[in-house]
Write a protein that holds these residues in place. Structure first.
Motif, mmCIF file in Angstrom:
data_model
loop_
_atom_site.group_PDB
_atom_site.id
_atom_site.type_symbol
_atom_site.label_atom_id
_atom_site.label_comp_id
_atom_site.label_asym_id
_atom_site.label_seq_id
_atom_site.Cartn_x
_atom_site.Cartn_y
_atom_site.Cartn_z
ATOM 1 N N ALA A 10 0.857 -1.192 0.000
ATOM 2 C CA ALA A 10 0.000 0.000 0.000
ATOM 3 C C ALA A 10 0.888 1.236 0.000
ATOM 4 O O ALA A 10 1.635 1.471 0.943
ATOM 5 N N TYR A 11 0.811 2.000 -1.060
ATOM 6 C CA TYR A 11 1.594 3.225 -1.163
ATOM 7 C C TYR A 11 0.856 4.413 -0.558
ATOM 8 O O TYR A 11 1.374 5.520 -0.559
ATOM 9 N N HIS A 12 -0.343 4.169 -0.059
ATOM 10 C CA HIS A 12 -1.120 5.173 0.670
ATOM 11 C C HIS A 12 -1.858 4.450 1.782
ATOM 12 O O HIS A 12 -2.352 3.332 1.604
ATOM 13 N N PHE A 15 -5.227 2.441 1.450
ATOM 14 C CA PHE A 15 -5.342 1.178 0.730
ATOM 15 C C PHE A 15 -4.820 -0.029 1.507
ATOM 16 O O PHE A 15 -4.884 -1.150 1.010
ATOM 17 N N LYS A 16 -4.320 0.170 2.728
ATOM 18 C CA LYS A 16 -3.745 -0.935 3.498
ATOM 19 C C LYS A 16 -4.731 -2.069 3.741
ATOM 20 O O LYS A 16 -4.362 -3.232 3.707
ATOM 21 N N GLY A 17 -5.986 -1.750 3.958
ATOM 22 C CA GLY A 17 -6.991 -2.780 4.203
ATOM 23 C C GLY A 17 -7.470 -3.496 2.961
ATOM 24 O O GLY A 17 -8.237 -4.455 3.058
ATOM 25 N N SER A 18 -7.017 -3.080 1.799
ATOM 26 C CA SER A 18 -7.481 -3.668 0.539
ATOM 27 C C SER A 18 -6.451 -4.563 -0.140
ATOM 28 O O SER A 18 -6.701 -5.053 -1.232
ATOM 29 N N LEU A 19 -5.294 -4.734 0.474
ATOM 30 C CA LEU A 19 -4.223 -5.514 -0.156
ATOM 31 C C LEU A 19 -4.581 -6.986 -0.266
ATOM 32 O O LEU A 19 -5.203 -7.518 0.636
ATOM 33 N N PRO A 20 -4.181 -7.669 -1.329
ATOM 34 C CA PRO A 20 -3.704 -7.088 -2.575
ATOM 35 C C PRO A 20 -4.894 -6.545 -3.376
ATOM 36 O O PRO A 20 -6.014 -7.032 -3.250
ATOM 37 N N TYR A 21 -4.661 -5.528 -4.196
ATOM 38 C CA TYR A 21 -5.715 -4.974 -5.043
ATOM 39 C C TYR A 21 -5.159 -4.744 -6.441
ATOM 40 O O TYR A 21 -3.969 -4.620 -6.635
ATOM 41 N N ASN A 22 -6.058 -4.742 -7.407
ATOM 42 C CA ASN A 22 -5.627 -4.574 -8.787
ATOM 43 C C ASN A 22 -6.081 -3.236 -9.334
ATOM 44 O O ASN A 22 -7.060 -2.657 -8.872
ATOM 45 N N VAL A 23 -5.336 -2.751 -10.310
ATOM 46 C CA VAL A 23 -5.682 -1.546 -11.056
ATOM 47 C C VAL A 23 -5.558 -1.916 -12.533
ATOM 48 O O VAL A 23 -4.573 -2.528 -12.934
ATOM 49 N N ALA A 24 -6.584 -1.578 -13.302
ATOM 50 C CA ALA A 24 -6.613 -1.958 -14.713
ATOM 51 C C ALA A 24 -6.931 -0.756 -15.584
ATOM 52 O O ALA A 24 -7.556 0.205 -15.129
ATOM 53 N N ILE A 25 -6.505 -0.828 -16.828
ATOM 54 C CA ILE A 25 -6.890 0.153 -17.843
ATOM 55 C C ILE A 25 -7.779 -0.590 -18.830
ATOM 56 O O ILE A 25 -7.351 -1.579 -19.441
ATOM 57 N N VAL A 26 -9.015 -0.125 -18.939
ATOM 58 C CA VAL A 26 -10.002 -0.748 -19.814
ATOM 59 C C VAL A 26 -10.331 0.229 -20.930
ATOM 60 O O VAL A 26 -10.620 1.399 -20.673
#
Length: 74
Positions: A10-12, A15-26
């Motif tokens: 988590a770089y912020h 977002f610590k409670g959401s690890l791991p999480y994905n980011v996508a470009i659609v």
């Protein structure tokens, strides 16, 4: 779907409670691209980039968030 990444750090603080999480470009059929999340990466076996996906509206922290679900190839 153009590209994606899964974050394990988590770089912020938010977002610590959401690890791991994905980011996508659609890339939408109309042309624009969105930065979003994929809802069904858990247990996905196979390539992800260039896979068709569909819009899913999810409730998160009291807000409606557009996310996308990968579709199986037909």
């Amino acid at each position: 779907m153009v590209s994606w990444v899964v974050y394990h750090i988590a770089y912020h603080e938010a977002f610590k409670g959401s690890l791991p999480y994905n980011v996508a470009i659609v890339e939408l059929a109309e042309g624009p691209r969105m930065v979003t999340n994929l809802t069904n990466l858990e247990g996905w076996d196979g390539p992800v980039a260039d896979r068709p996906c569909e819009l899913v509206i999810e409730e998160d922290l009291g807000r409606r968030i557009p996310r996308f679900r990968l579709l199986a190839e037909s």
